[in-house]
Design a protein around this motif. Structure first.
Motif, PDB file in Angstrom:
ATOM      1  N   ALA B 242       0.820  -1.214   0.000  1.00 12.34           N
ATOM      2  CA  ALA B 242       0.000   0.000   0.000  1.00 12.34           C
ATOM      3  C   ALA B 242       0.851   1.260   0.000  1.00 12.34           C
ATOM      4  CB  ALA B 242      -0.966   0.010   1.192  1.00 12.34           C
ATOM      5  N   LYS B 243       2.062   1.167  -0.576  1.00  8.43           N
ATOM      6  CA  LYS B 243       2.916   2.349  -0.572  1.00  8.43           C
ATOM      7  C   LYS B 243       2.617   3.270  -1.742  1.00  8.43           C
ATOM      8  CE  LYS B 243       6.537  -0.167   0.611  1.00  8.43           C
ATOM      9  NZ  LYS B 243       7.894  -0.622   0.917  1.00  8.43           N
ATOM     10  N   SER B 244       2.112   2.692  -2.825  1.00 12.36           N
ATOM     11  CA  SER B 244       1.752   3.496  -3.993  1.00 12.36           C
ATOM     12  C   SER B 244       0.314   3.200  -4.333  1.00 12.36           C
ATOM     13  CB  SER B 244       2.633   3.135  -5.179  1.00 12.36           C
ATOM     14  OG  SER B 244       3.973   3.217  -4.820  1.00 12.36           O
ATOM     15  N   MET B 245      -0.480   4.228  -4.415  1.00 13.44           N
ATOM     16  CA  MET B 245      -1.907   4.008  -4.612  1.00 13.44           C
ATOM     17  C   MET B 245      -2.225   3.684  -6.056  1.00 13.44           C
ATOM     18  SD  MET B 245      -4.805   6.469  -3.097  1.00 13.44           S
ATOM     19  CE  MET B 245      -4.187   6.749  -1.473  1.00 13.44           C
ATOM     20  N   MET B 246      -3.257   2.854  -6.245  1.00 12.76           N
ATOM     21  CA  MET B 246      -3.789   2.545  -7.567  1.00 12.76           C
ATOM     22  C   MET B 246      -5.220   3.077  -7.630  1.00 12.76           C
ATOM     23  SD  MET B 246      -1.392   0.723  -8.959  1.00 12.76           S
ATOM     24  CE  MET B 246       0.156   0.241  -8.216  1.00 12.76           C
ATOM     25  N   ILE B 247      -5.769   3.063  -8.859  1.00 12.05           N
ATOM     26  CA  ILE B 247      -7.114   3.619  -9.017  1.00 12.05           C
ATOM     27  C   ILE B 247      -8.111   2.924  -8.091  1.00 12.05           C
ATOM     28  CG2 ILE B 247      -8.985   4.087 -10.615  1.00 12.05           C
ATOM     29  CD1 ILE B 247      -7.017   3.953 -12.883  1.00 12.05           C
ATOM     30  N   GLY B 248      -8.042   1.581  -8.052  1.00 14.14           N
ATOM     31  CA  GLY B 248      -9.005   0.838  -7.242  1.00 14.14           C
ATOM     32  C   GLY B 248      -8.966   1.274  -5.794  1.00 14.14           C
ATOM     33  N   GLY B 249      -7.762   1.384  -5.256  1.00 12.47           N
ATOM     34  CA  GLY B 249      -7.614   1.797  -3.868  1.00 12.47           C
ATOM     35  C   GLY B 249      -8.119   3.219  -3.653  1.00 12.47           C
ATOM     36  N   LEU B 250      -7.854   4.074  -4.640  1.00  8.78           N
ATOM     37  CA  LEU B 250      -8.289   5.470  -4.539  1.00  8.78           C
ATOM     38  C   LEU B 250      -9.809   5.562  -4.487  1.00  8.78           C
ATOM     39  CD1 LEU B 250      -7.425   8.450  -4.607  1.00  8.78           C
ATOM     40  CD2 LEU B 250      -7.564   8.352  -7.091  1.00  8.78           C
ATOM     41  N   ILE B 251     -10.464   4.796  -5.362  1.00 10.10           N
ATOM     42  CA  ILE B 251     -11.931   4.827  -5.380  1.00 10.10           C
ATOM     43  C   ILE B 251     -12.477   4.281  -4.071  1.00 10.10           C
ATOM     44  CG2 ILE B 251     -13.997   3.874  -6.486  1.00 10.10           C
ATOM     45  CD1 ILE B 251     -12.463   3.915  -9.119  1.00 10.10           C
ATOM     46  N   GLN B 252     -11.910   3.168  -3.629  1.00  8.98           N
ATOM     47  CA  GLN B 252     -12.381   2.575  -2.385  1.00  8.98           C
ATOM     48  C   GLN B 252     -12.213   3.550  -1.229  1.00  8.98           C
ATOM     49  OE1 GLN B 252     -10.188   0.217  -0.020  1.00  8.98           O
ATOM     50  NE2 GLN B 252     -11.830  -1.097   0.702  1.00  8.98           N
ATOM     51  N   GLN B 253     -11.100   4.265  -1.250  1.00 12.94           N
ATOM     52  CA  GLN B 253     -10.839   5.234  -0.189  1.00 12.94           C
ATOM     53  C   GLN B 253     -11.918   6.313  -0.146  1.00 12.94           C
ATOM     54  OE1 GLN B 253      -6.783   6.924  -0.053  1.00 12.94           O
ATOM     55  NE2 GLN B 253      -7.776   8.857   0.378  1.00 12.94           N
ATOM     56  N   GLN B 254     -12.397   6.723  -1.327  1.00 15.32           N
ATOM     57  CA  GLN B 254     -13.413   7.774  -1.354  1.00 15.32           C
ATOM     58  C   GLN B 254     -14.721   7.309  -0.709  1.00 15.32           C
ATOM     59  OE1 GLN B 254     -12.293  10.665  -2.066  1.00 15.32           O
ATOM     60  NE2 GLN B 254     -10.401   9.623  -2.632  1.00 15.32           N
ATOM     61  N   PHE B 255     -15.056   6.044  -0.927  1.00 18.03           N
ATOM     62  CA  PHE B 255     -16.301   5.543  -0.344  1.00 18.03           C
ATOM     63  C   PHE B 255     -16.077   5.087   1.090  1.00 18.03           C
ATOM     64  CE2 PHE B 255     -17.288   5.351  -4.810  1.00 18.03           C
ATOM     65  CZ  PHE B 255     -18.583   5.839  -4.820  1.00 18.03           C
ATOM     66  N   GLY B 256     -14.814   4.876   1.456  1.00 24.29           N
ATOM     67  CA  GLY B 256     -14.499   4.451   2.809  1.00 24.29           C
ATOM     68  C   GLY B 256     -14.034   5.612   3.647  1.00 24.29           C
ATOM     69  N   GLN B 257     -12.726   5.626   3.924  1.00 23.39           N
ATOM     70  CA  GLN B 257     -12.192   6.574   4.891  1.00 23.39           C
ATOM     71  C   GLN B 257     -12.467   8.034   4.567  1.00 23.39           C
ATOM     72  OE1 GLN B 257      -8.235   5.847   6.387  1.00 23.39           O
ATOM     73  NE2 GLN B 257      -8.288   3.716   5.797  1.00 23.39           N
ATOM     74  N   SER B 258     -12.455   8.408   3.265  1.00 21.17           N
ATOM     75  CA  SER B 258     -12.613   9.822   2.930  1.00 21.17           C
ATOM     76  C   SER B 258     -14.068  10.269   2.929  1.00 21.17           C
ATOM     77  CB  SER B 258     -12.020  10.121   1.554  1.00 21.17           C
ATOM     78  OG  SER B 258     -10.698   9.710   1.523  1.00 21.17           O
ATOM     79  N   ARG B 259     -14.976   9.323   2.858  1.00 24.38           N
ATOM     80  CA  ARG B 259     -16.410   9.621   2.831  1.00 24.38           C
ATOM     81  C   ARG B 259     -16.750  10.693   1.806  1.00 24.38           C
ATOM     82  NH1 ARG B 259     -17.190  10.914   8.816  1.00 24.38           N
ATOM     83  NH2 ARG B 259     -15.721   9.446   9.717  1.00 24.38           N
ATOM     84  N   ASN B 260     -16.222  10.543   0.614  1.00 22.57           N
ATOM     85  CA  ASN B 260     -16.506  11.505  -0.446  1.00 22.57           C
ATOM     86  C   ASN B 260     -17.133  10.760  -1.624  1.00 22.57           C
ATOM     87  OD1 ASN B 260     -16.563  13.571  -2.280  1.00 22.57           O
ATOM     88  ND2 ASN B 260     -14.490  14.285  -1.854  1.00 22.57           N
ATOM     89  N   TRP B 261     -18.418  10.444  -1.492  1.00 17.26           N
ATOM     90  CA  TRP B 261     -19.090   9.639  -2.517  1.00 17.26           C
ATOM     91  C   TRP B 261     -19.076  10.288  -3.888  1.00 17.26           C
ATOM     92  CZ3 TRP B 261     -23.860   6.475  -0.515  1.00 17.26           C
ATOM     93  CH2 TRP B 261     -23.467   5.752   0.609  1.00 17.26           C
ATOM     94  N   PRO B 262     -19.388  11.585  -4.007  1.00 14.90           N
ATOM     95  CA  PRO B 262     -19.405  12.164  -5.361  1.00 14.90           C
ATOM     96  C   PRO B 262     -18.048  12.038  -6.057  1.00 14.90           C
ATOM     97  CG  PRO B 262     -20.487  13.627  -3.816  1.00 14.90           C
ATOM     98  CD  PRO B 262     -19.853  12.544  -3.007  1.00 14.90           C
ATOM     99  N   PHE B 263     -16.970  12.277  -5.311  1.00 12.88           N
ATOM    100  CA  PHE B 263     -15.649  12.174  -5.939  1.00 12.88           C
ATOM    101  C   PHE B 263     -15.350  10.725  -6.314  1.00 12.88           C
ATOM    102  CE2 PHE B 263     -10.838  12.378  -5.529  1.00 12.88           C
ATOM    103  CZ  PHE B 263     -10.685  12.924  -6.783  1.00 12.88           C
ATOM    104  N   GLY B 264     -15.713   9.803  -5.432  1.00 10.10           N
ATOM    105  CA  GLY B 264     -15.535   8.384  -5.735  1.00 10.10           C
ATOM    106  C   GLY B 264     -16.286   8.005  -7.000  1.00 10.10           C
ATOM    107  N   ALA B 265     -17.528   8.473  -7.109  1.00 11.02           N
ATOM    108  CA  ALA B 265     -18.345   8.172  -8.286  1.00 11.02           C
ATOM    109  C   ALA B 265     -17.729   8.805  -9.531  1.00 11.02           C
ATOM    110  CB  ALA B 265     -19.769   8.684  -8.083  1.00 11.02           C
TER     111      ALA B 265
END
Lengths: 347, 293, 263
Positions: B242-265
């Motif tokens: 998890a040292k370098s982020m990938m798209i999948g992780g980034l999207i998951q992060q938006q719906f998870g820890q970042s709680r930013n659904w619109p950006f995730g979508a």
């Protein structure tokens, strides 16, 4: 508009879906963290009350929230961490559970009886609590480490490349903020920049960012230092005796998990019965012995295993209490800042 | 039955199912990407905003001006590169393997398909864990090398991009082998014999006859590997550390820890658009080639 | 034999054997470690069935295994039937909207699982579909349909349409023509498609992670959430068990397929 379209389009499907089964009074649908409750304890609850417990598990507050966000998930009892409880209360996702009127309420130890996130304990009852600190292998250290976050953020050469951080942006950000003397909920961009630079300088020495499998990673010696939860440390130390735990003097995170009843729960009475059951010293002690975390119930102390009693990482000594900061809900501006820092760290 | 009616009946279940349970949800998600994010996660259903798409390229500086932010472009570029490398690696291993498999006796071919599929009956998470056990310092591979008296320092493969590459290649190899194998199996053996009879040598037969006839399988395999590779997030997290982020992780992060659904979508739709564009380009080329013939 | 030698390409065999070794290395390691007596995930300390006993003592894990199998079987059945029906139409003839239909069937492949999983969760929650086994089956069927569809379609494309036409002349109804002629011919495609669909469903973490509900945790989701307290070697044992079960199923389907083909 779109919502209505979707609703219309799926009416047919909904009609075809099986009708809701009538609420069954002898059932409890529990949604808890993984490996966070001894199966034997659940069996005893079932034997004593005749209520069948169905347990499902999750790994982050957020994944649990995603399912509860709109209510009606069907769970009767979930176990969120303090700040998440507050948010759920705010979002109207919880039912009142009247913990104060339960027979075993009197067992809750201060300050957990009046937490900031639910001062009157209207919605929630405490389960386990723990701290986030530094676990390290004394066999690797060339000399005794100080009790500072410096040891993990600016590691000594023997730990470089052999240290792990939790892959939890809240925990990492908070630890860096404590070290630099900032408020953990800071939304000041310059402080954010300072935290980012600290983490970027640390990154080459970090072997892995991960919040999973921490026990095994420490116990097998795969890493020599880990930003870790104290319960995970306790379990790892049972297998590798040379591990030690640091409560950083700059301050660290104290978190507490709580039982709450979400809206849409169908077995509310059973859920309350279970909460009261878990506030019993005997049961709370048994749970602690299983999880390696401390509980909040007076009278459970005597029932803990000797290893737990003796572990200062779990049984926090009074002189360390001042270093613990109860985790709290940070404003959205802080969430945005720490996300920016985290993304740039990993870009 | 009229052909049109027959078509409708036969196509009905699959298309309705996908329409109802994928197209409709995606439409909902597209709608979410145009909404304002809620104060504590979720969205405000009645407030529209383009913030989610702006955030992909820009950020607000201290003076509240929009300035270019390349963080997300970096993450997208890395994911594309990784998916591309994975595709090439699976192709390099998968084509010879399928080639060898396809020219065995029928009985052996069946057994081989069986053999290639079996590893995929274990769970993807478990497979990644298994690779962790093998690659970690002091792990199985280390132990094996020591047992063979091969000198060298302890292995430092786990939690590097190499480990991610191994994990992804491993995960997607059968998706490359099987379509190529199916294409190869369908080739009329007489075409190959004819080519030999006309004086072609082995490599010419491979390049001029077998390869062109296998093109659909190669393309199918490449798509089956490249696309999930773009969205992969289990291997990068477990094996890459998890040292370098990938798209999948980034999207998951938006719906998870970042709680930013619109950006995730919105991120999800940028990804989807890229994939569709690639497919469309591929389809165009394929059609032109056929028109040229 | 001349022909035999000509089908051989230097190096292909070595690569293939290396590929098979590569594919089996983690499996072998996993199965071996599942018999280890030790507490640690990776270390070997004596042979024992201890972790298998733990699996059999763990009601939650058993329920997860059962859920996974129920979901995979149902989703595979639904997806394979729907995909076969669609493939029959799309493999033959031209009609308006054919391209769009093909695109629609390929869509689940194109949509990253994480995107699809979240979108479907939002949708279910919004329209009030209760999360549970049914919701997982609904979502899995969508995602495994292309896996079932592609091999069947490939098989149909490779068939000579004259067979079907002759069959249509020989037998009275299209259903009988299908059962007597087309089905046996495309059976390997269907079997391959169903197998891929089953694999897809059984191994899925991401979609299930989002759409599972009370009492409906599948095995991958269960394993995925075993994180806060660390993974025990029980995971090795349960994965090996799953592998053995799958192997048994595969062998049965392989034998059935052979019998069908020889009839």
């Amino acid at each position: 508009m779109i919502r209505r379209l979707i609703l219309a389009a799926t009416t047919a499907l909904l009609l075809a879906a099986p009708a809701d089964v009538q609420a069954q009074s002898k059932e409890l649908l529990l949604f808890n963290w993984t490996n966070y409750m001894p199966p034997a304890l659940l069996k005893r609850f079932e034997a004593e009350t005749g209520i069948k417990v169905t347990l499902d598990t999750y790994d982050t507050n957020e994944s649990m929230l995603a399912k509860l966000q709109a209510g009606g998930s069907g769970y009767d009892l979930v176990v969120p961490t303090g700040p998440t409880v507050k948010q759920m209360i705010h979002d109207g996702l919880l039912l009142k559970s009247d913990v104060q009127s339960m027979p075993n309420y009197k067992n809750i130890r201060a300050p957990f009886d009046k937490p900031e996130f639910d001062p009157a304990r209207e919605y929630s009852a405490p389960y386990m609590w723990g701290t986030t600190g530094i676990a390290y292998d004394t066999a690797i250290a060339k000399e005794k480490l100080t009790d500072s976050w410096k040891e993990i953020f600016e590691p000594r050469p023997e730990f470089a490349g052999k240290l792990a951080m939790l892959s939890d942006m809240g925990e990492v950000f908070a630890a860096a903020a404590f070290y630099l003397g900032f408020d953990r909920c800071t939304d000041n961009p310059e402080q954010g920049q300072a935290i980012l630079e600290l983490l970027q300088r640390q990154k080459p020495a970090v072997k892995v960012y991960s919040a999973s499998g921490t026990v095994d990673r420490m116990a097998s010696g795969e890493v020599a230092m880990h930003q870790a939860w104290n319960g995970a440390f306790h379990r790892a130390q049972a297998k590798r005796a040379t591990l030690a735990y640091i409560y950083p003097r700059e301050g660290t995170n104290l978190w507490a998990d709580n039982f709450v009843i979400p809206k849409g729960a169908r077995n509310i009475d059973n859920a309350k019965l279970f909460i009261n059951f878990m506030l019993d010293p005997k049961n709370a002690g048994e749970a602690s012995n299983f999880t390696g975390y401390n509980n909040t119930i007076t009278g459970s102390e005597a029932l803990l295993t000797d290893a737990l009693k003796a572990d200062a990482a779990v049984n926090t000594p009074a002189n360390m209490m001042g270093r613990l900061n109860l985790s709290r809900e940070c404003p959205k501006t802080n969430l945005d800042l720490r996300e920016k820092v985290w993304t740039r760290l990993q870009r | 039955m009229k052909p049109a009616l027959r078509r409708a009946v036969l196509l009905g279940p699959a298309t309705l199912w996908i329409g109802l349970f994928l197209v409709l949800p995606l439409t909902l998600m597209a709608y979410v990407s145009t909404l304002e994010r809620g104060p504590s996660g979720g969205v405000l259903w009645d407030r529209h905003s383009a913030d989610a798409y702006l955030q992909f390229l820009f950020e607000r500086d201290l003076m509240d001006r929009l300035v270019l932010n390349t963080d997300y472009l970096h993450i997208f570029a890395r994911s594309i590169l990784l998916a591309g490398v994975t595709t090439l690696l699976t192709l390099a291993v998968g084509f010879p393997t399928a080639l060898w498999m396809a020219f065995q006796s029928e009985r052996l071919r069946l057994v081989l398909v069986f053999v290639v599929t079996v590893p995929f009956w274990t769970n993807i998470l478990v497979r990644n864990y298994a690779w962790m056990l093998i690659l970690r310092t002091g792990g199985t591979l280390d132990w094996l090398l020591t047992a063979l008296h091969l000198p060298g320092p302890p292995l430092e493969i786990l939690y590097t991009p190499w480990a991610t590459g191994i994990g992804l290649t491993y995960s997607f190899l059968p998706y490359m082998i099987l379509p190529i194998f199916v294409s190869l199996e369908k080739i009329d053996r007489r075409l190959i014999e004819a080519a030999y009879d006309l004086g072609a040598d082995r490599w010419r037969v491979l390049a001029r006859v077998i390869l062109p006839l296998t093109a659909p399988g190669l393309a199918g395999g490449a798509i089956l590997v490249f696309i999930p590779g773009l969205g992969a997030f289990i291997s990068p997290e477990l094996l890459g550390g998890a040292k370098s982020m990938m798209i999948g992780g980034l999207i998951q992060q938006q719906f998870g820890q970042s709680r930013n659904w619109p950006f995730g979508a919105a991120l999800a739709f940028v990804l989807l658009a890229m994939v569709l564009l690639a497919l469309w380009a591929h389809a165009l080329r394929y059609r032109r080639e056929r028109a040229d013939e | 034999m001349r022909a035999d030698a000509l089908w051989r390409f230097p190096g292909a065999r070595s690569v293939a054997l290396a590929a098979v070794a590569f594919l089996y290395l983690p499996i072998v390691v996993l199965v071996l470690l599942s018999f280890s007596d030790g507490d640690s995930l990776a270390e070997w300390s004596g042979v024992s069935l201890r972790w298998y006993r733990e699996v059999f003592d763990n009601a939650d894990m058993q329920r997860a295994i059962r859920n996974s199998l129920v979901v995979a079987c149902t989703a595979t059945l639904l997806a394979t039937v729907a995909a076969t029906m669609a493939a029959l139409v799309l493999a033959r003839g031209q009609f308006r909207g054919k391209r769009a239909m093909e695109a629609l069937l390929g869509l689940p492949l194109v949509v990253p699982e994480i995107v699809g999983g979240i979108a479907i969760l939002m949708f279910f929650v919004l329209v009030g579909i209760r999360l549970g086994i049914v919701s997982i089956v609904l979502a899995h069927t969508v995602f495994v349909t292309p896996f079932a569809y592609l091999p069947i379609r490939a098989r149909l494309d490779g068939l000579n349409p004259a067979f079907a036409e002759a069959a249509a002349d020989l037998y009275a109804g299209p259903v009988r023509a299908f059962l007597r002629v087309t089905l046996p011919l495309i059976w390997p495609g269907i079997a391959a498609g169903a197998m891929l669909a089953f694999i897809g469903s059984l191994g899925d973490v991401v979609v299930s992670y989002f759409v599972s509900g009370p009492g409906a945790t599948t095995l991958p989701v269960y394993i995925f959430s075993m994180v806060r307290m660390g993974v025990t070697p029980m995971v090795n044992a349960v994965s090996s068990l799953l592998l053995f079960i799958s192997l048994a199923l595969l062998t049965v389907s392989y034998l059935l397929g052979r019998r069908y083909a020889s009839n």
